[in-house]
Design an enzyme around this catalytic site. Sequence first.
Site, short mmCIF file in Angstrom:
data_model
loop_
_atom_site.label_atom_id
_atom_site.label_comp_id
_atom_site.label_asym_id
_atom_site.label_seq_id
_atom_site.Cartn_x
_atom_site.Cartn_y
_atom_site.Cartn_z
N HIS A 47 -2.73 -1.28 12.20
CA HIS A 47 -3.01 -2.67 11.88
C HIS A 47 -1.49 -3.38 11.84
O HIS A 47 -0.58 -2.55 11.75
CB HIS A 47 -3.77 -2.99 10.75
CG HIS A 47 -2.99 -2.56 9.58
ND1 HIS A 47 -2.98 -1.49 8.81
CD2 HIS A 47 -2.01 -3.07 8.76
CE1 HIS A 47 -2.41 -1.43 7.73
NE2 HIS A 47 -1.61 -2.45 7.78
P1 TYD Z 1 -5.22 -0.17 4.52
O1 TYD Z 1 -4.20 -1.21 4.37
O2 TYD Z 1 -6.13 -0.33 5.67
O3 TYD Z 1 -4.69 1.29 4.48
P2 TYD Z 1 -4.06 1.85 5.91
O4 TYD Z 1 -3.46 1.04 6.70
O5 TYD Z 1 -2.82 2.91 5.12
O6 TYD Z 1 -4.87 2.91 6.64
O7 TYD Z 1 -6.02 -0.10 3.08
C1 TYD Z 1 -7.20 0.88 3.12
C2 TYD Z 1 -8.01 0.23 2.00
O8 TYD Z 1 -7.42 0.12 0.72
C3 TYD Z 1 -8.69 -0.88 2.40
O9 TYD Z 1 -10.32 -0.91 2.35
C4 TYD Z 1 -8.30 -2.28 1.55
C5 TYD Z 1 -7.79 -1.39 0.43
N1 TYD Z 1 -6.62 -2.21 0.03
C6 TYD Z 1 -6.63 -2.62 -1.26
O10 TYD Z 1 -7.69 -2.70 -2.15
N2 TYD Z 1 -5.40 -2.98 -1.71
C7 TYD Z 1 -4.15 -2.81 -1.23
O11 TYD Z 1 -3.11 -3.44 -1.79
C8 TYD Z 1 -4.24 -2.28 0.06
C9 TYD Z 1 -2.82 -1.95 0.73
C10 TYD Z 1 -5.38 -1.80 0.54
#
Ligand code: TYD
Length: 131
Positions: A47
Amino acid sequence: MHILTFKRVTDGRGDLYAAEGGRDVPFDIKRVYYITNAPEGVRRGFHAHRTLRQVMICLRGSVKLRLFDGRAHEELTLDSPDTGVYVGPGIWREMVEFEKHSVLLVLASEHYDEADYIRDLEEFKEFVKQN
Ligand code: TYD
């Protein structure tokens, strides 16, 4: 993207690192999150953010970071607690090849906001064209 190097204080009791918002890190830190227990072969990220600024630091182990600004690709391995990578808005990021027991710390300029994410690569390319 640019690399930040954090001060290390080593005095026989271990290594202490400091990263101060607005000083060592080019924004005020509003949020900290960290990734542990990433299973072997997992791929995270995939992303970009519209406005969020972040600094990523691998405290333990190593992780490969792939960055794409819509034009050029960059790849680097994070494997040292004294090294941070600044990732600004409009950068597609992928984290792969987490070594077992790795700990990835992320300092963020804003609170969590799903609306700030661009999770579709084609939508990201369009975002780059328009910004
Ligand atoms: P995401 O940012 O998509 O993780 P990655 O890019 O590492 O795969 O986040 C994964 C999940 O965690 C998503 O459901 C949102 C949640 N999340 C939070 O609740 N708070 C946060 O600060 C972050 C970064 C993610």
